[in-house]
Design a protein around this motif. Structure first.
Motif, mmCIF file in Angstrom:
data_model
loop_
_atom_site.group_PDB
_atom_site.id
_atom_site.type_symbol
_atom_site.label_atom_id
_atom_site.label_comp_id
_atom_site.label_asym_id
_atom_site.label_seq_id
_atom_site.Cartn_x
_atom_site.Cartn_y
_atom_site.Cartn_z
ATOM 1 N N TYR A 175 0.792 -1.128 0.116
ATOM 2 C CA TYR A 175 0.210 -0.084 -0.044
ATOM 3 C C TYR A 175 0.869 1.369 0.045
ATOM 4 O O TYR A 175 0.467 2.113 -0.554
ATOM 5 C CB TYR A 175 -0.965 -0.054 1.227
ATOM 6 N N ASP A 176 2.083 1.252 0.653
ATOM 7 C CA ASP A 176 2.850 2.363 0.439
ATOM 8 C C ASP A 176 3.260 2.509 -0.773
ATOM 9 O O ASP A 176 3.329 3.906 -1.061
ATOM 10 C CB ASP A 176 4.008 2.277 1.674
ATOM 11 N N ASP A 177 3.603 1.501 -1.760
ATOM 12 C CA ASP A 177 4.083 1.746 -2.958
ATOM 13 C C ASP A 177 3.189 2.553 -3.736
ATOM 14 O O ASP A 177 3.366 3.405 -4.606
ATOM 15 C CB ASP A 177 4.481 0.516 -3.763
ATOM 16 N N GLY A 251 -7.545 0.830 14.331
ATOM 17 C CA GLY A 251 -7.385 1.395 13.293
ATOM 18 C C GLY A 251 -6.078 1.275 12.657
ATOM 19 O O GLY A 251 -5.243 0.509 12.984
ATOM 20 N N GLY A 252 -5.606 2.156 11.673
ATOM 21 C CA GLY A 252 -4.385 2.174 11.158
ATOM 22 C C GLY A 252 -4.122 1.376 9.575
ATOM 23 O O GLY A 252 -5.090 0.587 9.475
ATOM 24 N N MET A 253 -3.394 1.991 8.734
ATOM 25 C CA MET A 253 -3.107 1.238 7.458
ATOM 26 C C MET A 253 -2.075 0.149 7.754
ATOM 27 O O MET A 253 -1.110 0.038 8.418
ATOM 28 C CB MET A 253 -2.391 2.443 6.690
ATOM 29 N N VAL A 254 -2.578 -0.820 6.990
ATOM 30 C CA VAL A 254 -1.594 -2.112 6.984
ATOM 31 C C VAL A 254 -0.613 -1.858 5.934
ATOM 32 O O VAL A 254 -0.950 -1.270 4.734
ATOM 33 C CB VAL A 254 -2.501 -3.558 6.696
ATOM 34 N N TRP A 255 0.540 -2.422 6.115
ATOM 35 C CA TRP A 255 1.566 -1.968 5.239
ATOM 36 C C TRP A 255 1.591 -2.786 3.961
ATOM 37 O O TRP A 255 1.611 -2.188 2.621
ATOM 38 C CB TRP A 255 2.831 -2.287 5.790
ATOM 39 N N PRO A 257 -0.463 -6.279 1.948
ATOM 40 C CA PRO A 257 -1.453 -7.184 2.008
ATOM 41 C C PRO A 257 -1.017 -8.686 1.933
ATOM 42 O O PRO A 257 -1.755 -9.692 2.160
ATOM 43 C CB PRO A 257 -2.431 -6.987 0.785
ATOM 44 N N TYR A 258 0.358 -8.825 1.487
ATOM 45 C CA TYR A 258 0.877 -10.218 1.140
ATOM 46 C C TYR A 258 1.705 -10.737 2.325
ATOM 47 O O TYR A 258 2.262 -11.909 2.308
ATOM 48 C CB TYR A 258 1.628 -10.165 0.095
ATOM 49 N N LEU A 259 1.798 -9.923 3.463
ATOM 50 C CA LEU A 259 2.696 -10.521 4.627
ATOM 51 C C LEU A 259 1.624 -10.491 5.817
ATOM 52 O O LEU A 259 0.540 -9.896 5.959
ATOM 53 C CB LEU A 259 3.684 -9.495 4.960
ATOM 54 N N ALA A 260 2.182 -10.559 6.916
ATOM 55 C CA ALA A 260 1.174 -10.672 8.139
ATOM 56 C C ALA A 260 1.157 -9.341 8.433
ATOM 57 O O ALA A 260 1.958 -8.392 8.337
ATOM 58 C CB ALA A 260 2.368 -11.440 9.342
ATOM 59 N N PRO A 261 0.144 -8.921 9.169
ATOM 60 C CA PRO A 261 -0.343 -7.502 9.199
ATOM 61 C C PRO A 261 0.829 -6.600 10.046
ATOM 62 O O PRO A 261 1.239 -7.019 11.213
ATOM 63 C CB PRO A 261 -1.570 -7.691 10.063
ATOM 64 N N TYR A 262 1.204 -5.815 9.468
ATOM 65 C CA TYR A 262 2.458 -4.717 10.068
ATOM 66 C C TYR A 262 1.744 -3.360 9.740
ATOM 67 O O TYR A 262 1.477 -2.912 8.537
ATOM 68 C CB TYR A 262 3.840 -4.906 9.357
ATOM 69 N N LYS A 263 1.412 -2.674 10.820
ATOM 70 C CA LYS A 263 1.223 -1.422 10.854
ATOM 71 C C LYS A 263 2.199 -0.236 11.012
ATOM 72 O O LYS A 263 2.737 0.014 12.218
ATOM 73 C CB LYS A 263 -0.156 -0.936 11.577
ATOM 74 N N ASN A 264 2.844 0.320 9.917
ATOM 75 C CA ASN A 264 4.067 1.089 9.960
ATOM 76 C C ASN A 264 3.799 2.393 10.012
ATOM 77 O O ASN A 264 3.024 3.189 9.337
ATOM 78 C CB ASN A 264 5.022 0.403 9.168
ATOM 79 N N ALA A 265 4.967 3.363 10.331
ATOM 80 C CA ALA A 265 4.835 4.750 10.050
ATOM 81 C C ALA A 265 4.592 4.945 8.444
ATOM 82 O O ALA A 265 3.670 5.973 8.538
ATOM 83 C CB ALA A 265 5.995 5.253 10.676
ATOM 84 N N ILE A 266 5.323 4.670 7.834
ATOM 85 C CA ILE A 266 5.470 5.353 6.467
ATOM 86 C C ILE A 266 3.941 5.150 5.855
ATOM 87 O O ILE A 266 3.562 6.149 5.074
ATOM 88 C CB ILE A 266 6.566 4.716 5.716
ATOM 89 N N THR A 267 3.448 4.029 5.796
ATOM 90 C CA THR A 267 2.214 3.854 5.221
ATOM 91 C C THR A 267 1.183 4.733 5.550
ATOM 92 O O THR A 267 0.219 5.333 5.189
ATOM 93 C CB THR A 267 1.732 2.348 5.272
ATOM 94 N N ASN A 268 0.974 4.901 6.845
ATOM 95 C CA ASN A 268 0.089 5.659 7.815
ATOM 96 C C ASN A 268 0.527 7.150 7.443
ATOM 97 O O ASN A 268 -0.642 7.942 7.116
ATOM 98 C CB ASN A 268 0.041 5.315 9.211
ATOM 99 N N GLN A 269 1.554 7.445 7.433
ATOM 100 C CA GLN A 269 1.983 8.957 7.252
ATOM 101 C C GLN A 269 1.660 9.314 5.743
ATOM 102 O O GLN A 269 1.107 10.529 5.379
ATOM 103 C CB GLN A 269 3.243 9.420 7.267
#
Length: 624
Positions: A175-177, A251-255, A257-269
């Motif tokens: 999603y960040d891409d 809440g929050g964006m998942v980084w 979709p093909y990995l275990a859920p990881y909610k990182n700073a860059i995708t949410n920013q």
């Protein structure tokens, strides 16, 4: 009669010549370029800034300018010269127009390169407009043509990148891409609007409803690309928005979709910044492609129209930032760490969501995690009028500056590590090791781009149209913001020097700033004393440079799709690359300086130098 006729013809010819001479010298400089039918590039000659006035004051021509030394970046014309040179190096060394690509870039870093080029073009065209000259200049036509030719040269590369971008592959990536794509094309739209407004006939002269060539011939030709650019931004925003998840962590964006859920700073920013940018700059879209989209109202007709400045974009930005701010994703230095895993999550294996909370924190700190949110905060202020967003942004910038050791200069040793740099120079943890991937090479440029957006002048007028509203800054708020940003000037100049000194003989930047390029193999003047160098500590998982670990915290069950080299795990890869990066010279391979290790000098590291120079120029030098 023959002699008299010849004399008469000669007299008439001389009179005609004198008339034309007087007209050219005295009348044309005062000809109003707004006169209907007058094929002028610029609205007003006297509003244009002449490049040689910025770059010289010493009679130096922009087309024949010597490269300033790093310690000469103290005047606006020096900074601007270096900025133009850095852009030219990036595009002439790394971009192939027939491919419409930076071939050595990967998909997401290419999107960032496009953003950097568009933002630099905005600085160039605003420079031309900003410093006004009231006196007539006979060389105005030539200089304006040079300016417009330079603008069009690089903008043409942006248009070719639209077709060269790997948009089909990006639709299936993280999603960040996708969100880098959104910001990139909106940046191009912003530049088109800026250049059109500053240098072409005002909007009232355009037939905005026309979908024929008349629209393009009246204003700047690039306006015809706005619908295509905004359509791509819309498609990728809607795809990325599917990453917003309320089932975990509230809440929050998942980084990814093909990995275990990881909610990182860059995708949410990125989601904050992309959402507020869509609210502020998205002009609407009636392109129904892709037609495979199932429109519930009119089946098989493709995408429904999207209205401009949709309130849902603003709502998304506000909600996403509120979640990010309260997520606990900052460390004791006030810096964003990378993100959160969910303890015990194994939905693919045994159906468990674990704790459902963000309770495994990755302490890794990257520079770009401190930057992208800044443009989002600037936009949130403009859309809501809440000063809190500006306060948060300025505090984060001060935290970054402190973490580079800027405030501690002179109290420790020069190579002491402070969390995000040393000796006042910003640094990735991978820089000193020489192990940065293409990701790491891109990060510092991203930080300075978004810092520049945050520190742009606050508008003195707002707008209100239907549901769309923006706010203006009063004199006190505008002065406070301007002074706060200018206070960062000495630190910005220090980092611009540090980046500029890494250039090699080809003008290409290294990624480890503050380490001068060695000009010859026998030059030991810039060699680093390894015994005095404090290396960054291991904190968290550096998956951006070392690869995603093969474990059940990061991966889905039985997932072996993202392999590291030689199937070694992250820690072994760190040891391998760092052990072999210490040897700067060997009998077999001659490496001139520390920035020739690893990936060497790349388009991504070049964009970092470009971005820090633009930050210095826009925030400090342009308003001198």
């Amino acid at each position: 009669m023959g002699l008299q006729s010849l004399r008469l013809k000669t007299a008439l010819a001389i009179s005609a010549f004198l008339f034309l001479f007087v007209a050219v010298v005295f009348l044309l400089p005062h000809f109003d370029p707004l006169t209907p039918g007058y094929p002028s590039i610029y609205v007003n000659r006297d509003q244009a800034i002449l490049y040689d006035d910025i770059l010289t004051g010493h009679g130096c021509d922009i087309l024949n300018t010597e490269r300033p030394a790093a310690d000469e970046l103290t005047k606006p014309f020096h900074t601007f010269t270096a900025l133009l040179e850095s852009l030219d190096t990036m595009q002439s060394h790394f971009y192939l127009i027939w491919q419409g690509q930076w071939p050595s870039a990967i998909d997401w870093t290419a999107a960032v390169m496009g953003t950097q080029v568009s933002a630099t073009l905005a600085a160039m065209t605003y420079t031309w407009h900003y410093r006004t000259k009231t006196s007539s200049r006979r060389d105005f036509a030539r200089e304006s043509q040079e300016h417009e030719n330079r603008i069009n040269r690089y903008f043409t590369q942006i248009t070719s990148f639209y077709f060269g971008e790997n948009s089909f592959s990006l639709r299936t990536q993280a999603y960040d891409d996708m969100l880098w794509v959104v910001l990139g094309w909106l940046e191009s739209v912003k530049f088109i609007n800026l250049h059109s407004d500053l240098h072409y006939a005002p909007a009232s002269h355009l037939d905005k409803s026309a979908k024929t060539s008349r629209h393009n011939l009246t204003g700047w030709y690039a306006q015809q690309f706005i619908p295509q650019f905004t359509h791509r931004a819309r498609l990728f925003y809607d795809l990325a928005a599917k990453g917003w998840d309320t089932s975990l962590c509230g809440g929050g964006m998942v980084w990814n979709p093909y990995l275990a859920p990881y909610k990182n700073a860059i995708t949410n920013q990125l989601f904050v910044s992309a959402s507020i940018s869509m609210y502020l700059y998205f002009p609407g879209d009636d392109n129904p492609s892709p037609f495979s989209f199932k429109n519930p109202v009119r089946p098989s007709t493709g995408l429904p129209p999207a209205k401009p400045h949709d309130q849902r974009y603003l709502e998304n930005a506000v909600e996403a930032y509120q979640w990010l701010k309260t997520s606990g994703m900052t460390n004791r230095k006030g810096l964003y760490v990378d993100g959160f895993h969910i303890r015990g999550w194994n939905r693919v294996g045994n159906g468990s969501t674990g704790t459902g909370k963000c309770d495994i924190r990755n302490e890794q700190v990257y520079t770009y995690n401190q930057g992208v949110i800044l443009s989002g905060l600037r936009g949130l202020w403009q859309a809501t009028g809440s000063k809190t967003y500006l306060d948060d942004g300025h505090q984060l910038i001060r935290n970054v500056i402190a973490a580079t050791g800027w405030n501690a200069r002179g109290t420790g040793w020069p190579w002491q590590w402070y969390g995000l740099g040393r000796n006042g120079v910003i640094e990735e943890a991978c820089d000193s090791w020489g192990t940065c991937s293409q990701n790491g090479h891109t990060f510092k440029g991203i930080f300075f781009h978004h810092l520049t957006v945050f520190c742009s002048q606050l508008p003195s007028t707002g707008s209100s149209e239907n549901d769309f509203k923006t706010y203006a800054a009063d004199d006190r708020l505008a002065a406070w913001h301007r002074k706060s940003c200018r206070d960062y000037g000495p630190w910005l100049r220090h980092n611009a020097h540090a980046a500029y000194m890494t250039r090699d003989d080809k003008g290409e930047y290294g990624t480890w700033w503050g380490v001068p390029a060695r000009k010859t193999a026998s030059d030991d003047s810039t060699r680093i004393d390894e015994n005095a160098l404090e290396l960054p500590p291991y904190e968290g998982t550096d998956y951006r440079n070392d690869g995603v670990p093969l474990d059940n915290i990061w991966r889905l069950s039985n997932d072996q799709s993202w392999h590291l080299p030689n199937n070694i795990d992250g820690e072994d890869m760190k040891k391998f690359t760092r052990e072999h990066s210490d040897d700067i010279e060997s009998s077999d391979v001659k490496i001139l300086d520390a920035n020739d290790r690893g990936r060497g000098r790349t388009v991504e590291s070049q964009s970092g130098g470009l971005a820090v120079l633009r930050a210095l120029y826009n925030i400090v030098d342009l308003e001198r």
